[in-house]
Design a protein around this motif. Structure first.
Motif, PDB file in Angstrom:
ATOM      1  N   PHE A  96    -107.369-124.035   7.937  1.00  0.00           N
ATOM      2  CA  PHE A  96    -106.232-124.665   7.281  1.00  0.00           C
ATOM      3  C   PHE A  96    -105.928-124.034   5.920  1.00  0.00           C
ATOM      4  O   PHE A  96    -104.826-124.183   5.407  1.00  0.00           O
ATOM      5  CB  PHE A  96    -106.486-126.164   7.116  1.00  0.00           C
ATOM      6  N   LYS A  97    -106.902-123.351   5.341  1.00  0.00           N
ATOM      7  CA  LYS A  97    -106.678-122.720   4.039  1.00  0.00           C
ATOM      8  C   LYS A  97    -105.614-121.635   4.119  1.00  0.00           C
ATOM      9  O   LYS A  97    -104.947-121.333   3.124  1.00  0.00           O
ATOM     10  CB  LYS A  97    -107.983-122.121   3.505  1.00  0.00           C
ATOM     11  N   GLY A  98    -105.482-121.021   5.281  1.00  0.00           N
ATOM     12  CA  GLY A  98    -104.574-119.884   5.413  1.00  0.00           C
ATOM     13  C   GLY A  98    -103.133-120.190   5.074  1.00  0.00           C
ATOM     14  O   GLY A  98    -102.391-119.318   4.627  1.00  0.00           O
ATOM     15  N   ARG A  99    -102.717-121.431   5.264  1.00  0.00           N
ATOM     16  CA  ARG A  99    -101.325-121.779   4.985  1.00  0.00           C
ATOM     17  C   ARG A  99    -101.011-121.749   3.504  1.00  0.00           C
ATOM     18  O   ARG A  99     -99.847-121.652   3.118  1.00  0.00           O
ATOM     19  CB  ARG A  99    -101.016-123.159   5.569  1.00  0.00           C
ATOM     20  N   ARG A 100    -102.056-121.831   2.669  1.00  0.00           N
ATOM     21  CA  ARG A 100    -101.864-121.766   1.216  1.00  0.00           C
ATOM     22  C   ARG A 100    -102.706-120.628   0.632  1.00  0.00           C
ATOM     23  O   ARG A 100    -103.312-120.750  -0.421  1.00  0.00           O
ATOM     24  CB  ARG A 100    -102.222-123.100   0.563  1.00  0.00           C
ATOM     25  N   PHE A 101    -102.707-119.519   1.325  1.00  0.00           N
ATOM     26  CA  PHE A 101    -103.513-118.363   0.957  1.00  0.00           C
ATOM     27  C   PHE A 101    -102.628-117.121   1.030  1.00  0.00           C
ATOM     28  O   PHE A 101    -101.950-116.881   2.031  1.00  0.00           O
ATOM     29  CB  PHE A 101    -104.701-118.224   1.923  1.00  0.00           C
ATOM     30  N   TRP A 102    -102.650-116.319  -0.031  1.00  0.00           N
ATOM     31  CA  TRP A 102    -101.809-115.131  -0.118  1.00  0.00           C
ATOM     32  C   TRP A 102    -102.667-113.958  -0.548  1.00  0.00           C
ATOM     33  O   TRP A 102    -103.602-114.120  -1.328  1.00  0.00           O
ATOM     34  CB  TRP A 102    -100.671-115.353  -1.109  1.00  0.00           C
ATOM     35  N   ALA A 103    -102.345-112.785  -0.031  1.00  0.00           N
ATOM     36  CA  ALA A 103    -103.217-111.643  -0.298  1.00  0.00           C
ATOM     37  C   ALA A 103    -102.419-110.374  -0.560  1.00  0.00           C
ATOM     38  O   ALA A 103    -101.387-110.118   0.084  1.00  0.00           O
ATOM     39  CB  ALA A 103    -104.177-111.416   0.864  1.00  0.00           C
ATOM     40  N   LEU A 104    -102.919-109.596  -1.502  1.00  0.00           N
ATOM     41  CA  LEU A 104    -102.481-108.223  -1.739  1.00  0.00           C
ATOM     42  C   LEU A 104    -103.695-107.340  -1.500  1.00  0.00           C
ATOM     43  O   LEU A 104    -104.698-107.455  -2.207  1.00  0.00           O
ATOM     44  CB  LEU A 104    -101.962-108.054  -3.166  1.00  0.00           C
ATOM     45  N   ILE A 105    -103.612-106.470  -0.502  1.00  0.00           N
ATOM     46  CA  ILE A 105    -104.754-105.654  -0.094  1.00  0.00           C
ATOM     47  C   ILE A 105    -104.361-104.184  -0.198  1.00  0.00           C
ATOM     48  O   ILE A 105    -103.365-103.756   0.387  1.00  0.00           O
ATOM     49  CB  ILE A 105    -105.190-106.005   1.343  1.00  0.00           C
ATOM     50  N   ILE A 106    -105.162-103.416  -0.938  1.00  0.00           N
ATOM     51  CA  ILE A 106    -104.827-102.023  -1.231  1.00  0.00           C
ATOM     52  C   ILE A 106    -106.012-101.133  -0.857  1.00  0.00           C
ATOM     53  O   ILE A 106    -107.149-101.390  -1.265  1.00  0.00           O
ATOM     54  CB  ILE A 106    -104.506-101.835  -2.727  1.00  0.00           C
ATOM     55  N   GLY A 107    -105.744-100.096  -0.095  1.00  0.00           N
ATOM     56  CA  GLY A 107    -106.761 -99.101   0.245  1.00  0.00           C
ATOM     57  C   GLY A 107    -106.210 -97.701   0.043  1.00  0.00           C
ATOM     58  O   GLY A 107    -105.239 -97.319   0.705  1.00  0.00           O
ATOM     59  N   ASN A 108    -106.787 -96.953  -0.859  1.00  0.00           N
ATOM     60  CA  ASN A 108    -106.315 -95.600  -1.176  1.00  0.00           C
ATOM     61  C   ASN A 108    -107.356 -94.561  -0.790  1.00  0.00           C
ATOM     62  O   ASN A 108    -108.457 -94.538  -1.357  1.00  0.00           O
ATOM     63  CB  ASN A 108    -106.011 -95.476  -2.678  1.00  0.00           C
ATOM     64  N   ASN A 109    -107.008 -93.711   0.151  1.00  0.00           N
ATOM     65  CA  ASN A 109    -107.890 -92.627   0.588  1.00  0.00           C
ATOM     66  C   ASN A 109    -107.422 -91.248   0.127  1.00  0.00           C
ATOM     67  O   ASN A 109    -108.217 -90.426  -0.297  1.00  0.00           O
ATOM     68  CB  ASN A 109    -107.967 -92.581   2.123  1.00  0.00           C
ATOM     69  N   ALA A 110    -106.116 -90.987   0.233  1.00  0.00           N
ATOM     70  CA  ALA A 110    -105.585 -89.613   0.186  1.00  0.00           C
ATOM     71  C   ALA A 110    -105.355 -89.102  -1.231  1.00  0.00           C
ATOM     72  O   ALA A 110    -104.266 -88.617  -1.562  1.00  0.00           O
ATOM     73  CB  ALA A 110    -104.296 -89.537   1.000  1.00  0.00           C
ATOM     74  N   TYR A 111    -106.385 -89.189  -2.083  1.00  0.00           N
ATOM     75  CA  TYR A 111    -106.282 -88.591  -3.411  1.00  0.00           C
ATOM     76  C   TYR A 111    -106.290 -87.073  -3.259  1.00  0.00           C
ATOM     77  O   TYR A 111    -107.175 -86.517  -2.594  1.00  0.00           O
ATOM     78  CB  TYR A 111    -107.454 -89.034  -4.280  1.00  0.00           C
ATOM     79  N   PRO A 112    -105.333 -86.389  -3.861  1.00  0.00           N
ATOM     80  CA  PRO A 112    -105.247 -84.934  -3.646  1.00  0.00           C
ATOM     81  C   PRO A 112    -106.506 -84.170  -4.045  1.00  0.00           C
ATOM     82  O   PRO A 112    -106.909 -83.233  -3.357  1.00  0.00           O
ATOM     83  CB  PRO A 112    -104.056 -84.532  -4.524  1.00  0.00           C
ATOM     84  N   ARG A 113    -107.150 -84.554  -5.152  1.00  0.00           N
ATOM     85  CA  ARG A 113    -108.292 -83.787  -5.645  1.00  0.00           C
ATOM     86  C   ARG A 113    -109.637 -84.320  -5.185  1.00  0.00           C
ATOM     87  O   ARG A 113    -110.625 -83.589  -5.207  1.00  0.00           O
ATOM     88  CB  ARG A 113    -108.260 -83.745  -7.172  1.00  0.00           C
TER      89      ARG A 113
END
Length: 511
Positions: free
Chosen positions: A170-187
């Motif tokens: 039931f928590k999901g209805r009042r749950f918000w997420a920003l999820i970030i995954g960065n792999n492709a760094y040039p160097r």
């Protein structure tokens, strides 16, 4: 200006100088020489208590470990034990609770020094303490050493997965997420950050019932994308006050020396940490911890303080880094255009120039900066002087209830494929390996097994965190107990929890 490592001998001298100064103050020999009329009355009682709680303890500590050192042999360990004892004494004197976090201790000393009356005895003592703590901070940063504090191993390696709890869905209805995954760094490309992001996304969908339209999922994100996504959380009309907000970042971190820009004693201590966007470079600065703190404070003012920040990166790369494969450590050196002060200034001013920043928020460039630790709780992969590492796992080492799928690029020609580990408890059924990056539930209800020899890259911290979250009844966990359950992830990586709400139940279940 590069950070110069502080030698053990110099550190020993600092400790001895501080001991002598503290001895003079606690004995009262300077009590008649320092007088600031506006402060004397208000500080007298506080200083007496301070002296009894801290200075006497310092005498005990320094008396226990005597003798010099040249930084080699067994005597080198004596210094580290002294450092731990000094930190223990300060931690208790400042009234801080929980596991000792050196960076949090330094920031508390900075805060107290800013508030101390100029010329007072307390100010003098705090300056001594801050010099010691800053020296320790830089010494550790230069080494990323594992020899300071030792932590027990946790439960994650043998955690047994349990099904999702119905009451948590039931928590999901009042749950918000920003999820970030960065792999492709040039160097310095990474291999496990997008896997981490996918693992977090699947966990909150399966175990908390978070709808897909409550999740912002970014991969290989630019500075503009990341900062705008943060501000979108603040400005969203769908997120109501008191809702849970989760932010997860897996990628590279960095660290800047405040002495390159600031002039006041408190502001020059410690370091300014940063997240690295995928497009970092001469014209695109990193995202400083001050900028993130400003935005989190604004989100908290609008949506409440039920904010969790999961951070799987590191802010150190000392000499010990050479012992670890460079492509597994989530750290990049600070940006350098030839003028370090301008590089740091540009990063901080980028936060102040952002048109979405509230004019009532503090400036990132202020000398008297004080972080807001009330708006959010941070679960971090390691201490600020340690290393956050990626590692390869495979399906033979994964709990029998965890399954995998393969996500291939659209132009896949049989080359490399990323393996993402998800739970079998998806409401749409286990995920079946497909091509073209399109994921479909297995009609048979059974997930196809990934070959045991196939490498799967993840951040150690994110992987261990999910193992714990899927093996415990989350309505009984606190943020602190989560970190204790994970324990040490190796000699160079001990996860930490920071924030005034760190003793709260996970996902703020007690609010």
């Amino acid at each position: 200006m590069a950070i110069k490592p502080i030698s053990p001998l110099r550190l020993q001298h600092l400790l001895q100088d501080a001991k002598a100064a503290i001895g003079r103050l606690s004995s009262g020999s300077e009590s008649n020489e320092v007088a600031v009329d506006s402060c004397n009355a208000q500080e007298a009682h506080g200083f007496d208590n301070y002296a009894s709680k801290f200075m006497n303890r310092i005498h005990e500590v320094t008396a226990r470990y005597r003798g010099g050192t040249d930084g080699t042999g067994p005597s080198h360990m004596m210094d580290e034990r002294k450092i731990n004892e000094l930190e223990d004494a300060l931690w208790a004197a400042y009234g801080l609770t929980g596991e000792i976090i050196p960076d949090e201790l330094l920031k508390e000393c900075q805060r107290r020094l800013r508030e101390a009356c100029p010329g007072s005895r307390i100010e003098m003592s705090l300056k001594e303490e801050l010099e010691i703590l800053d020296a320790i901070h830089r010494y550790r940063k230069s080494r990323s050493t594992d020899a300071f504090r030792h932590y027990p191993g946790g439960q994650w390696t043998h955690a047994q997965v349990i099904p999702p709890q119905a009451e948590m869905q039931f928590k999901g209805r009042r749950f918000w997420a920003l999820i970030i995954g960065n792999n492709a760094y040039p160097r310095a490309p990474l291999g496990g950050c997008i896997n981490d992001a996918a693992l977090i996304r699947r966990h909150i969908m399966d175990y908390l019932g978070v709808p897909t339209d409550h999740i912002t999922f970014l991969t290989d994100a630019s500075r503009t994308q990341i900062v705008n996504a943060f501000y979108d959380l603040r400005d969203s009309t769908r997120i109501q006050k008191g809702d849970n907000v989760l932010v997860h970042f897996s990628g590279h971190g960095s660290s800047y020396d405040p002495r390159e820009y600031f002039t006041s004693t408190p502001s020059r201590a410690g370091s300014i940490e940063a997240l690295c966007p995928i497009d970092r470079g001469p014209s695109v600065p990193d995202i400083s911890d001050r900028e993130l703190n400003i935005i989190f404070s604004e989100i908290g003012a609008e949506k409440g303080h039920n904010i969790t920040f999961i951070l799987d990166c590191c802010h150190s790369a000392g000499a010990v880094r050479s012992l670890i494969s460079a492509d597994t450590v989530r750290f990049m050196p600070p940006l350098r255009t030839g003028f370090p002060a301008l590089d740091l200034q540009e990063m901080l001013e980028a936060a102040d120039r952002n048109p979405r920043r509230r004019t009532t928020s503090p400036l990132a460039t202020t000398e008297n900066w004080e972080a807001d630790i009330t708006s959010f709780v941070t679960l971090a992969a390691c201490h600020d002087y340690q290393l956050a590492e990626e590692f390869n796992t495979n399906s033979s080492r994964i709990d029998v209830r965890v399954r995998g799928f393969v996500e291939a690029d659209d132009d896949d020609d049989g080359g490399e494929q990323e393996i993402l580990q998800f739970s079998q408890f998806s409401p749409r059924g286990p995920m079946k390996p497909t091509v073209g990056g399109k994921l479909k539930p297995s009609l048979s209800g059974k997930a196809d097994q990934v070959p045991a020899q196939t490498p799967i890259r993840h951040g150690r911290f994110t992987w261990a965190l999910i193992k714990i979250l899927q093996s415990k009844q989350t309505n009984k966990l606190t943020y602190e107990s989560v970190i204790r359950s994970i324990g040490s992830l190796g000699p160079l990586q001990q996860p930490v929890v920071v924030g005034s709400g760190k003793s709260s139940k996970l996902w703020f279940g007690d609010v």
